[in-house]
Every structure is written in structure tokens, then in C-alpha cells.
Write an enzyme that holds these catalytic residues in place. Structure first.
Site, PDB file in Angstrom:
ATOM      1  CE1 TYR A   8       1.177  -0.345   4.243  1.00  0.00           C
ATOM      2  CE2 TYR A   8       0.211   1.963   4.370  1.00  0.00           C
ATOM      3  CZ  TYR A   8       0.992   0.921   5.024  1.00  0.00           C
ATOM      4  OH  TYR A   8       1.850   1.384   5.994  1.00  0.00           O
ATOM      5  NE  ARG A  15       7.028   4.073   0.219  1.00  0.00           N
ATOM      6  CZ  ARG A  15       6.885   4.933   1.011  1.00  0.00           C
ATOM      7  NH1 ARG A  15       7.855   5.130   1.986  1.00  0.00           N
ATOM      8  NH2 ARG A  15       5.708   5.525   1.390  1.00  0.00           N
ATOM      9  NE  ARG A  39      -6.144 -18.813   5.644  1.00  0.00           N
ATOM     10  CZ  ARG A  39      -5.311 -19.659   6.048  1.00  0.00           C
ATOM     11  NH1 ARG A  39      -5.459 -21.090   5.619  1.00  0.00           N
ATOM     12  NH2 ARG A  39      -4.413 -19.401   6.926  1.00  0.00           N
ATOM     13  CG  HIS A  89      -0.168 -20.757   2.991  1.00  0.00           C
ATOM     14  ND1 HIS A  89      -1.257 -20.672   3.534  1.00  0.00           N
ATOM     15  CD2 HIS A  89       0.705 -20.157   4.137  1.00  0.00           C
ATOM     16  CE1 HIS A  89      -1.327 -20.665   4.787  1.00  0.00           C
ATOM     17  NE2 HIS A  89       0.016 -20.230   5.242  1.00  0.00           N
ATOM     18  CE  LYS A 142       3.221   3.131   2.900  1.00  0.00           C
ATOM     19  NZ  LYS A 142       3.435   3.385   4.260  1.00  0.00           N
ATOM     20  CD  GLU A 181      10.254   1.846  10.442  1.00  0.00           C
ATOM     21  OE1 GLU A 181      10.037   2.605   9.559  1.00  0.00           O
ATOM     22  OE2 GLU A 181       9.795   0.638  10.027  1.00  0.00           O
ATOM     23  CG  LEU A 230       8.573   2.392   4.470  1.00  0.00           C
ATOM     24  CD1 LEU A 230       8.333   1.002   3.429  1.00  0.00           C
ATOM     25  CD2 LEU A 230       7.127   2.986   4.951  1.00  0.00           C
TER      26      LEU A 230
END
Ligand code: PLP
Length: 279
Positions: free
Chosen positions: A33, A52, A100, A102, A143, A175, A199
Site C-alpha cells: 500500500y 515505492r 484460501r 498459501h 510497505k 523507527e 521503511l
């Protein structure tokens, strides 16, 4: 103006939007995101955020369902739908929709966007933080939607009446839950290196640029909680919160000893935003 949502080509009032139960974002957080403010209908640092997003997606072998130029058009269309100039624009790409399991499924990735009116924070406000062990995984440079340790850290901060949680790995400052943290010491800016433990914020890169204009040396190196507590100034940066001065950590007075430099940095970061989004 109410907030607007978008999902794979469909728009609507944000609170009324629905996404499929089998979107892999729902049960794996399998996506990436971005978020950035808009002012006067202009999306701040758009190219950097788009770049990014593609980098994050590439790390996870997610194919963004459109090229950069098309994504840029979609994001601008969202902003144009709003009649408020100041907003936060958020967008995410999840790996796709499938039962679902993996392994990666067949099919295309999903694009979701939301835009919400936003009041820019008061940057003259001084904030308090807590410290907390960084229990996140070792891919913090991506991210991703996997934000549970960050959510828990932020909640712990808020429960103590604090603005943010400053995270550390065994004493080494990384961070915050949703921002980068930096210190000033003897006139130099010290910031954790852009490795897999943080990040690399877009606001962080803007801060470094401002340091360049002000002649402040930037040192990207590891530092620990002791150095943090002894710093002349401590502050956080992020795209939507810009820059915040920290004057208390774990209830102990900290930073607040190089006002002139901090204020020049704060004015530089805010001024850069205003300049880029003025019409
Ligand atoms: N670090 C983390 C963990 C974040 O979640 C964010 C923003 O979401 C940042 C740093 C700041 O990044 P940016 O300046 O690009 O907003």
C-alpha cells in the site's frame, strides 16, 4: 464531502464499499500500500509513492494490475472526484482473489483506493512517545499490509497518552509504528540506515533534502535508545504527519535542546509541501 472508495473500477461512498471475502488482503494481508496527502487537488510526491508501490510489489512478486501511468491517472481521477482540496489518498494492491491456499493463485491483482478529507496536523505541537521492542518481521523495507505489531505498538502509545511508539531491536532504534524517527546531535542529523529494518520514508528523503539546503550533515547509521535519550532533538517524519518534535520519551524529558535547527527543518519540510501543492 464524504470519503470515496474504489475497488477494481467501481466507485462509491467509502462506508458503503464492499470487497470480496476471498481477496487475499482479507485473510493473508497479502498486499502492499501507499498513502500521501493531497492539497489543492495535487497529490504530494506522487512519483515517489508510485515507484515505492511497484518496488514493494516486486519484492513480493505481485504484478500491479496496470502500468505506472495508468495508475497515476486512476489516482488523479479519485482526487478530482473530491470537492475538498485537503485529503489523504490511500491505495493498496493485493495479490488477487482466490480460495484460501498459501501458494500464489492464478489471476490478476486487485486495486483498492480510498480518499478521505484531511486536516493537516499542527506542526508546532510537541509530542510524547514511548519506546517499545520492535517485534515486526525482517522485511520492514516493504510497505506490506501486515501491520499487526505496528497496530499494537501504536495502541500501547495511545493508551499512555502518547503520539507514537519508538521501536528498537534489542536497544537499536529502528523507527516508529507509522513514521520514521531521527535525532539531532551536535548539529548533525542521525537517522537509522535504510536497510530491511525500516521503511525508507518519502518524508525521510524530503527531510534529508532540506538538511542539504540548510547545510546540516546527514549521518545514516544505527543508534541506540541511550543515544536517543541524550539527543539534542528527536523527531518523527511521515508523509501524512510531516514532522513532529518529540520532547518526552517514556515519561522522561528528552530532546528540545536545538530549537533553531529543529524549527528550520520543520519549516523546510512544511515549506516543501506547500510549494509543491500551491496553485
Ligand atoms: N515507517 C513506517 C513503519 C510507516 O508505516 C511509515 C508510513 O506509513 C513511515 C515510516 C513513513 O513513510 P512515509 O514518509 O513514506 O510516509
Amino acid at each position: 464531502m464524504q470519503a470515496i472508495g474504489y475497488y477494481n473500477g467501481e466507485y462509491g461512498p467509502l462506508e458503503e464499499m464492499k470487497i470480496p471475502m476471498l481477496d487475499r488482503a482479507v485473510y493473508y494481508g497479502d498486499g502492499v500500500y501507499e498513502a500521501t496527502p493531497t492539497r489543492n487537488g495535487i497529490i504530494y510526491a506522487l512519483d515517489a509513492h508510485i515507484d515505492r508501490l511497484y518496488r514493494s510489489a516486486a519484492y513480493l512478486s505481485i504484478t500491479v494490475p496496470m502500468d505506472k501511468q495508468t495508475l497515476e491517472c486512476e489516482l488523479k481521477r479519485m482526487v478530482a472526484l473530491m470537492d475538498t482540496g485537503d485529503n489523504v489518498l490511500y491505495w493498496q494492491v493485493s495479490r488477487g482473489t482466490a480460495r484460501r491456499a498459501h501458494p500464489f493463485p492464478e489471476g490478476h491483482a486487485n486495486l483498492m483506493m480510498m480518499i478521505t478529507p484531511y486536516t493537516f496536523p499542527d506542526l508546532s505541537e510537541q509530542v510524547r512517545c514511548i519506546t517499545r521492542e520492535d517485534t515486526r518481521f525482517l522485511h520492514c523495507n516493504i510497505k506490506t499490509l501486515n501491520l499487526i505489531p505496528s497496530v499494537m505498538a501504536m495502541q500501547a502509545a495511545r493508551e499512555r497518552g502518547c503520539y507514537e511508539a519508538i521501536l528498537h531491536r534489542n536497544g537499536r532504534v529502528t523507527e516508529c509504528s507509522k513514521s520514521n524517527v531521527h535525532i539531532l546531535k551536535d548539529g548533525c542529523l542521525i537517522s537509522a540506515p535504510a536497510d530491511n529494518l525500516i521503511l525508507a520514508g518519502i518524508a525521510r528523503s524530503h527531510l534529508f533534502e532540506v538538511c542539504g539546503h540548510l547545510g546540516i550533515q546527514v549521518v545514516e547509521r544505527a543508534y541506540d535508545v541511550r543515544e536517543l535519550m541524550e539527543a539534542d532533538e528527536i523527531f518523527t517524519t511521515s508523509s501524512t504527519s510531516f514532522i513532529h518534535r518529540v520532547t518526552s520519551v517514556d515519561g522522561i524529558a528528552a530532546g528540545g535542546r536545538d530549537s533553531a535547527r529543529f524549527e528550520a527543518l520543520r519549516d523546510g519540510v512544511w515549506g516543501r509541501f506547500v510549494k509543491a501543492t500551491d496553485i
